[in-house]
Design an enzyme around this catalytic site. Structure first.
Site, PDB file in Angstrom:
ATOM      1  N   ASP A  80       1.040  -1.171  -0.121  1.00  0.00           N
ATOM      2  CA  ASP A  80       0.154   0.144   0.029  1.00  0.00           C
ATOM      3  C   ASP A  80       0.873   1.168  -0.023  1.00  0.00           C
ATOM      4  O   ASP A  80       1.960   1.228   0.805  1.00  0.00           O
ATOM      5  CB  ASP A  80      -0.751  -0.208   1.476  1.00  0.00           C
ATOM      6  CG  ASP A  80      -2.007   0.816   1.285  1.00  0.00           C
ATOM      7  OD1 ASP A  80      -2.477   1.403   0.083  1.00  0.00           O
ATOM      8  OD2 ASP A  80      -2.454   1.156   2.241  1.00  0.00           O
ATOM      9  N   HIS A  81       0.499   2.493  -0.705  1.00  0.00           N
ATOM     10  CA  HIS A  81       1.066   3.675  -0.633  1.00  0.00           C
ATOM     11  C   HIS A  81       2.668   3.797  -0.653  1.00  0.00           C
ATOM     12  O   HIS A  81       3.000   4.017   0.481  1.00  0.00           O
ATOM     13  CB  HIS A  81       0.634   4.307   0.719  1.00  0.00           C
ATOM     14  CG  HIS A  81      -0.733   4.975   0.303  1.00  0.00           C
ATOM     15  ND1 HIS A  81      -0.953   6.026  -0.429  1.00  0.00           N
ATOM     16  CD2 HIS A  81      -1.932   4.731   0.813  1.00  0.00           C
ATOM     17  CE1 HIS A  81      -2.277   6.481  -0.326  1.00  0.00           C
ATOM     18  NE2 HIS A  81      -2.878   5.549   0.258  1.00  0.00           N
ATOM     19  N   HIS A 206      -9.673   4.493  -0.512  1.00  0.00           N
ATOM     20  CA  HIS A 206      -9.039   4.553   0.579  1.00  0.00           C
ATOM     21  C   HIS A 206      -9.536   5.054   1.631  1.00  0.00           C
ATOM     22  O   HIS A 206     -10.441   5.801   1.852  1.00  0.00           O
ATOM     23  CB  HIS A 206      -7.622   5.185   0.228  1.00  0.00           C
ATOM     24  CG  HIS A 206      -6.714   4.305  -0.694  1.00  0.00           C
ATOM     25  ND1 HIS A 206      -5.366   4.796  -0.891  1.00  0.00           N
ATOM     26  CD2 HIS A 206      -6.963   3.542  -1.674  1.00  0.00           C
ATOM     27  CE1 HIS A 206      -4.816   3.836  -1.660  1.00  0.00           C
ATOM     28  NE2 HIS A 206      -5.581   3.132  -2.213  1.00  0.00           N
ATOM     29  N   THR A 231      -7.159   2.273   9.820  1.00  0.00           N
ATOM     30  CA  THR A 231      -7.303   2.855  11.046  1.00  0.00           C
ATOM     31  C   THR A 231      -7.937   2.131  12.203  1.00  0.00           C
ATOM     32  O   THR A 231      -7.699   2.026  13.269  1.00  0.00           O
ATOM     33  CB  THR A 231      -7.837   4.328  11.171  1.00  0.00           C
ATOM     34  OG1 THR A 231      -7.025   4.991  10.211  1.00  0.00           O
ATOM     35  CG2 THR A 231      -7.885   5.094  12.240  1.00  0.00           C
TER      36      THR A 231
END
Length: 296
Positions: A80-81, A206, A231
């Site tokens: 991811d990212h 996202h 989160t």
């Protein structure tokens, strides 16, 4: 069952549902995601951020790949990212099915060039690439983007970007934000509809942590085929660890690991419910349709 990310997303796109992609950092996170997906018979993606990968390295990837192989549902592993070409190369070499080439912080033409290079290299290895056009505000993996720096995805620019980079999936910015929000963000569903109308590749949303269920359902109906969750799981794990240390007179490491796994499952069960079922008479996924993947 380990399958390719591209296969997971194409099946989701044709089936009208979305695959949950859950960020993991440790064995406990991998166990929580896998067991929840198996209980719901839902396909799922294990994904990790560069900071976790820098710490865990190829052994962390190997853990995730083996969990996928042993799972009773279709699963893949995704980075991811990531804006580091070196880390993405390491992830692909270690067997990851896909990477997110994050050039959203770059000027448009630089983002096109950067993402195009990663897509070319990844496709040569039979792997998939996700990219982001626009930029989300909020905080993730220690990086904060101020609200004034956020940019929504333009559908016309998105067509040009996808055509020039040949990415396999596109993360769209329609008002969603990274991290916790005191109030749900205002998602621009008209913008999402325009993107869905003009693009043929799967769309990604996202950080859906904290979004109301009806908002996620509407996003999926509007063409989102993958949604990211970080989160909620991270907070559940940290709160569980804190509670364990405050209430356990006798501290054992395995007991701590177990205490961290259990609280992560409820948000996983809730979010995984938006995915298609991986088994059963009306299943979108059938074992005859999904051959195990050995190279991503």
């Amino acid at each position: 069952m380990r399958v390719s990310t591209k296969k997971l997303l194409k099946e989701a796109q044709s089936g009208g549902y979305a695959v949950g992609a859950f960020n993991v950092y440790t064995l406990e996170g991998v166990r929580a995601v896998t067991s929840a997906a198996e209980r719901l018979k839902s396909p799922v993606m294990l994904q990790m951020l560069p900071r976790a990968l820098e710490l865990g390295g190829p052994p962390l990837i190997a853990l995730c790949l083996e969990a996928c192989r042993c799972a009773a549902v279709p699963m893949s592993v995704h980075l991811d990212h990531c804006s580091s070409e070196e880390i993405m190369a390491m992830a692909l070499e270690a067997g990851m099915s896909s990477v997110m080439a994050d050039g959203s912080h770059l000027a448009y033409e630089d983002n096109v060039a950067f993402t195009g290079r990663i897509a070319k290299t990844s496709h040569e290895q039979g792997r998939a690439v996700e990219a982001e056009l626009g930029r989300l505000s909020g905080t993730e993996d220690g990086l904060t983007v101020a609200a004034y720096e956020a940019r929504l995805t333009d559908s016309g620019q998105a067509v040009d970007f996808v055509n020039r980079t040949a990415v396999d999936a596109l993360a769209v910015c329609i008002g969603n934000v990274h991290g916790r929000c005191n109030t749900p963000p205002e998602l621009d569903f008209d913008r999402l509809a325009a993107l869905h109308d003009r693009l043929s590749i799967p769309l990604v949303l996202h950080d859906t942590s904290g979004l109301p269920d009806d908002m996620i359902v509407q996003a999926i109906a509007g063409g989102v085929c993958k949604f990211n969750v970080n989160t909620e799981l991270r907070e559940a794990g940290l709160q569980a660890a804190d509670g364990y240390f405050k209430t356990s007179p006798r501290r054992e490491l395995v007991d701590l690991m177990t205490a961290v796994i259990e609280p992560c499952r409820p948000p996983l069960w809730k979010k995984s419910g938006f995915s298609g079922q991986a088994d059963g008479p009306d299943s979108i996924f059938r074992k005859s349709d999904l051959e195990p993947s050995h190279d991503g």
